[in-house]
Enzyme design. Structure first.
Site, PDB file in Angstrom:
ATOM      1  N   ASN A  13       0.827  -1.217   0.000  1.00 29.40           N
ATOM      2  CA  ASN A  13       0.000   0.000   0.000  1.00 29.40           C
ATOM      3  C   ASN A  13       0.852   1.255   0.000  1.00 29.40           C
ATOM      4  OD1 ASN A  13       0.867  -0.696   2.580  1.00 29.40           O
ATOM      5  ND2 ASN A  13      -0.725   0.520   3.543  1.00 29.40           N
ATOM      6  N   GLY A  15       5.357   2.846  -0.220  1.00 33.76           N
ATOM      7  CA  GLY A  15       6.795   2.601  -0.282  1.00 33.76           C
ATOM      8  C   GLY A  15       7.227   1.648  -1.390  1.00 33.76           C
ATOM      9  N   ILE A  16       8.226   0.844  -1.074  1.00 28.28           N
ATOM     10  CA  ILE A  16       8.823  -0.057  -2.058  1.00 28.28           C
ATOM     11  C   ILE A  16       7.792  -1.062  -2.563  1.00 28.28           C
ATOM     12  CG2 ILE A  16      10.574  -1.867  -2.358  1.00 28.28           C
ATOM     13  CD1 ILE A  16      12.302  -0.341  -0.265  1.00 28.28           C
ATOM     14  N   VAL A  52       0.756  -9.985   8.899  1.00 25.06           N
ATOM     15  CA  VAL A  52       1.541 -11.132   8.414  1.00 25.06           C
ATOM     16  C   VAL A  52       2.120 -11.971   9.556  1.00 25.06           C
ATOM     17  CG1 VAL A  52       2.143 -10.192   6.128  1.00 25.06           C
ATOM     18  CG2 VAL A  52       3.627  -9.710   8.103  1.00 25.06           C
ATOM     19  N   GLY A  80       7.639  -4.958   6.219  1.00 26.55           N
ATOM     20  CA  GLY A  80       8.730  -4.895   7.191  1.00 26.55           C
ATOM     21  C   GLY A  80       8.608  -3.674   8.074  1.00 26.55           C
ATOM     22  N   TYR A 143      16.751  -5.392  13.522  1.00 26.33           N
ATOM     23  CA  TYR A 143      16.406  -5.328  12.092  1.00 26.33           C
ATOM     24  C   TYR A 143      17.424  -6.081  11.234  1.00 26.33           C
ATOM     25  CZ  TYR A 143      15.277  -3.007   7.612  1.00 26.33           C
ATOM     26  OH  TYR A 143      14.947  -2.728   6.308  1.00 26.33           O
ATOM     27  N   LYS A 147      16.863  -9.419   8.805  1.00 22.15           N
ATOM     28  CA  LYS A 147      17.115  -9.401   7.360  1.00 22.15           C
ATOM     29  C   LYS A 147      18.189 -10.420   6.981  1.00 22.15           C
ATOM     30  CE  LYS A 147      14.142  -6.222   6.182  1.00 22.15           C
ATOM     31  NZ  LYS A 147      12.986  -6.566   5.344  1.00 22.15           N
ATOM     32  N   ILE A 176      16.630   3.672   0.298  1.00 24.79           N
ATOM     33  CA  ILE A 176      15.628   3.982  -0.711  1.00 24.79           C
ATOM     34  C   ILE A 176      14.779   5.139  -0.189  1.00 24.79           C
ATOM     35  CG2 ILE A 176      13.861   2.943  -2.206  1.00 24.79           C
ATOM     36  CD1 ILE A 176      16.556   1.353  -2.164  1.00 24.79           C
TER      37      ILE A 176
HETATM   38  P1  NDP Z   1       7.214   1.246   4.516  1.00 22.81           P
HETATM   39  O1  NDP Z   1       7.255   1.503   5.989  1.00 22.81           O
HETATM   40  O2  NDP Z   1       6.955   2.363   3.571  1.00 22.81           O
HETATM   41  O3  NDP Z   1       6.190   0.053   4.203  1.00 22.81           O
HETATM   42  C1  NDP Z   1       6.139  -1.097   4.993  1.00 22.81           C
HETATM   43  C2  NDP Z   1       4.949  -1.908   4.585  1.00 22.81           C
HETATM   44  O4  NDP Z   1       4.853  -3.078   5.405  1.00 22.81           O
HETATM   45  C3  NDP Z   1       3.632  -1.158   4.739  1.00 22.81           C
HETATM   46  O5  NDP Z   1       2.832  -1.460   3.647  1.00 22.81           O
HETATM   47  C4  NDP Z   1       3.038  -1.756   6.006  1.00 22.81           C
HETATM   48  O6  NDP Z   1       1.615  -1.695   6.028  1.00 22.81           O
HETATM   49  C5  NDP Z   1       3.508  -3.185   5.883  1.00 22.81           C
HETATM   50  N1  NDP Z   1       3.490  -3.878   7.174  1.00 22.81           N
HETATM   51  C6  NDP Z   1       4.174  -3.576   8.285  1.00 22.81           C
HETATM   52  N2  NDP Z   1       3.885  -4.434   9.265  1.00 22.81           N
HETATM   53  C7  NDP Z   1       2.979  -5.308   8.758  1.00 22.81           C
HETATM   54  C8  NDP Z   1       2.286  -6.421   9.275  1.00 22.81           C
HETATM   55  N3  NDP Z   1       2.462  -6.850  10.528  1.00 22.81           N
HETATM   56  N4  NDP Z   1       1.420  -7.095   8.465  1.00 22.81           N
HETATM   57  C9  NDP Z   1       1.228  -6.684   7.184  1.00 22.81           C
HETATM   58  N5  NDP Z   1       1.853  -5.643   6.634  1.00 22.81           N
HETATM   59  C10 NDP Z   1       2.727  -4.953   7.419  1.00 22.81           C
HETATM   60  O7  NDP Z   1       8.618   0.560   4.198  1.00 22.81           O
HETATM   61  P2  NDP Z   1       9.500   0.521   2.872  1.00 22.81           P
HETATM   62  O8  NDP Z   1       8.665   0.557   1.658  1.00 22.81           O
HETATM   63  O9  NDP Z   1      10.598   1.473   3.050  1.00 22.81           O
HETATM   64  O10 NDP Z   1      10.127  -0.951   3.051  1.00 22.81           O
HETATM   65  C11 NDP Z   1       9.621  -2.090   2.393  1.00 22.81           C
HETATM   66  C12 NDP Z   1      10.584  -3.252   2.653  1.00 22.81           C
HETATM   67  O11 NDP Z   1      11.890  -2.894   2.184  1.00 22.81           O
HETATM   68  C13 NDP Z   1      10.755  -3.581   4.139  1.00 22.81           C
HETATM   69  O12 NDP Z   1      10.882  -4.972   4.304  1.00 22.81           O
HETATM   70  C14 NDP Z   1      12.041  -2.872   4.496  1.00 22.81           C
HETATM   71  O13 NDP Z   1      12.658  -3.482   5.594  1.00 22.81           O
HETATM   72  C15 NDP Z   1      12.832  -3.051   3.221  1.00 22.81           C
HETATM   73  N6  NDP Z   1      13.913  -2.086   3.039  1.00 22.81           N
HETATM   74  C16 NDP Z   1      13.683  -0.729   2.969  1.00 22.81           C
HETATM   75  C17 NDP Z   1      14.734   0.134   2.778  1.00 22.81           C
HETATM   76  C18 NDP Z   1      14.544   1.603   2.659  1.00 22.81           C
HETATM   77  O14 NDP Z   1      15.548   2.331   2.517  1.00 22.81           O
HETATM   78  N7  NDP Z   1      13.342   2.136   2.669  1.00 22.81           N
HETATM   79  C19 NDP Z   1      16.107  -0.343   2.682  1.00 22.81           C
HETATM   80  C20 NDP Z   1      16.257  -1.760   2.747  1.00 22.81           C
HETATM   81  C21 NDP Z   1      15.177  -2.588   2.925  1.00 22.81           C
HETATM   82  P3  NDP Z   1       0.868  -0.385   6.659  1.00 22.81           P
HETATM   83  O15 NDP Z   1       1.255   0.803   5.817  1.00 22.81           O
HETATM   84  O16 NDP Z   1      -0.567  -0.706   6.526  1.00 22.81           O
HETATM   85  O17 NDP Z   1       1.355  -0.285   8.079  1.00 22.81           O
END
Ligand code: NDP
Length: 237
Positions: A13, A15-16, A52, A80, A143, A147, A176
Site C-alpha cells: 500500500n 513505499g517499495i 503477516v 517490514g 532489524y 534481514k 531507498i
Molecule cells: P514502509 O514503511 O513504507 O512500508 C512497509 C509496509 O509493510 C507497509 O505497507 C506496512 O503496512 C507493511 N506492514 C508492516 N507491518 C505489517 C504487518 N504486521 N502485516 C502486514 N503488513 C505490514 O517501508 P519501505 O517501503 O521502506 O520498506 C519495504 C521493505 O523494504 C521492508 O521490508 C524494508 O525493511 C525493506 N527495506 C527498505 C529500505 C529503505 O531504505 N526504505 C532499505 C532496505 C530494505 P501499513 O502501511 O498498513 O502499516
C-alpha cells in the site's frame, strides 16, 4: 504478453511494495497485497487488511486471494518494520516485534504460498532483505538480524523446493527514498549518502525493476541469490 499470474506483494500500500506491485499491475498480472492498517493500496490491487505475523489472518487472506486471483505464483515478502534502538537499551518487545514481522511474517507467507507452488510445479519467491543484513548498522541489531535470516531462508527454500520449479531469492536494497528513510535525522541521511558510492538514495522503482526481473522468464535459473540494489554500499554482500 505472457499469461497473467497471481502475484502477492505484502505491504504494497506504500513505499517499495507499492512500486513493486505497480510493475506487476503494468505487465497485466493479478496483484494482491496484505497490509497492516495504513492507506489503501492503488487501484487494480486486491488489498486485504491483515497482519503477516498472524497465521489465521494470513490463511484467510490467501483464501480470498485464491478465490479472486487464483493460486499465488509469485510471492514478494516485502512487509517490514524497524524499531531502532541501541543494543543496551533495546527491549524484548523491540527485538521480538521486528523479528515477528520481518522474519516470521515472511515465513508464514512463504509457507502458505509454497503449498500451491508445489502443486503448480512453479513459483517465484522474492524476499526483501536489506544491505544492513550483512553490512551491519548501529541501532539495528533487531532489524539486521531479521534481514540476515532471510538469506538462510531463501537458500534453504532453494534446496528444499528447487527441483519443483520454484526459485527463492533475496533482494537487498540499500537506502531507498521512502517513509522509512525520511524518518532518519538529516545528519544521518547525509552521512549515509557520503558512504554510498552512487552518492544518492535510490527510488523505490529501482528496487521494483529487480524484483520484476527475478519473477520473470529470464531469471528461472537464479535461486538462493542475494541481489544488492544499494548503489555499491555493500560491495556485493
Ligand atoms: P514502509 O514503511 O513504507 O512500508 C512497509 C509496509 O509493510 C507497509 O505497507 C506496512 O503496512 C507493511 N506492514 C508492516 N507491518 C505489517 C504487518 N504486521 N502485516 C502486514 N503488513 C505490514 O517501508 P519501505 O517501503 O521502506 O520498506 C519495504 C521493505 O523494504 C521492508 O521490508 C524494508 O525493511 C525493506 N527495506 C527498505 C529500505 C529503505 O531504505 N526504505 C532499505 C532496505 C530494505 P501499513 O502501511 O498498513 O502499516
Amino acid at each position: 504478453m505472457s499469461e497473467p499470474r497471481s502475484v502477492l506483494v505484502t505491504g504494497a500500500n506504500q513505499g517499495i511494495g507499492a512500486s513493486i506491485a505497480a510493475r506487476f499491475v503494468a505487465q497485466g498480472d493479478k496483484v494482491s497485497t496484505i497490509y497492516h492498517s495504513g492507506q489503501e493500496p492503488a487501484e487494480g490491487i486486491l488489498g486485504i487488511v491483515g497482519d503477516v505475523t498472524n497465521t489465521e489472518t494470513v490463511e484467510a487472506a490467501f483464501k480470498t486471494i485464491e478465490a479472486q486471483n487464483g493460486p499465488v505464483e509469485v510471492l514478494v515478502a516485502n512487509a517490514g518494520i524497524t524499531r531502532d534502538q541501541l543494543l543496551l537499551r533495546m527491549t524484548d518487545a523491540e527485538f521480538d516485534s521486528v523479528l515477528a514481522v520481518n522474519l516470521g511474517g515472511a515465513f508464514k507467507c512463504v509457507r502458505r504460498a509454497s503449498k500451491s507452488m508445489i502443486r503448480l510445479r512453479r513459483g517465484r519467491i522474492v524476499l526483501i532483505g536489506s544491505v544492513v543484513a550483512l553490512y551491519g548498522t548501529a541501532g539495528q541489531v533487531n532489524y539486521s538480524s531479521s534481514k540476515a535470516a532471510l538469506v538462510g531462508m531463501a537458500r534453504s527454500i532453494t534446496r528444499e523446493l528447487g527441483a519443483r520449479g520454484i526459485t527463492a531469492n533475496v533482494v537487498a536494497p540499500g537506502f531507498i527514498d521512502t517513509a522509512m528513510t525520511a524518518a532518519l535525522p538529516q545528519e544521518r541521511q547525509d552521512a549515509y549518502k557520503a558512504a554510498i558510492p552512487a552518492g544518492r538514495f535510490a527510488q523505490p522503482d529501482e528496487v521494483a525493476g529487480v524484483v520484476q526481473f527475478l519473477a520473470g522468464p529470464d531469471a528461472g535459473y537464479i535461486s538462493g541469490a542475494v541481489i544488492p540494489v544499494d548503489g555499491g554500499l555493500g560491495m556485493g554482500h
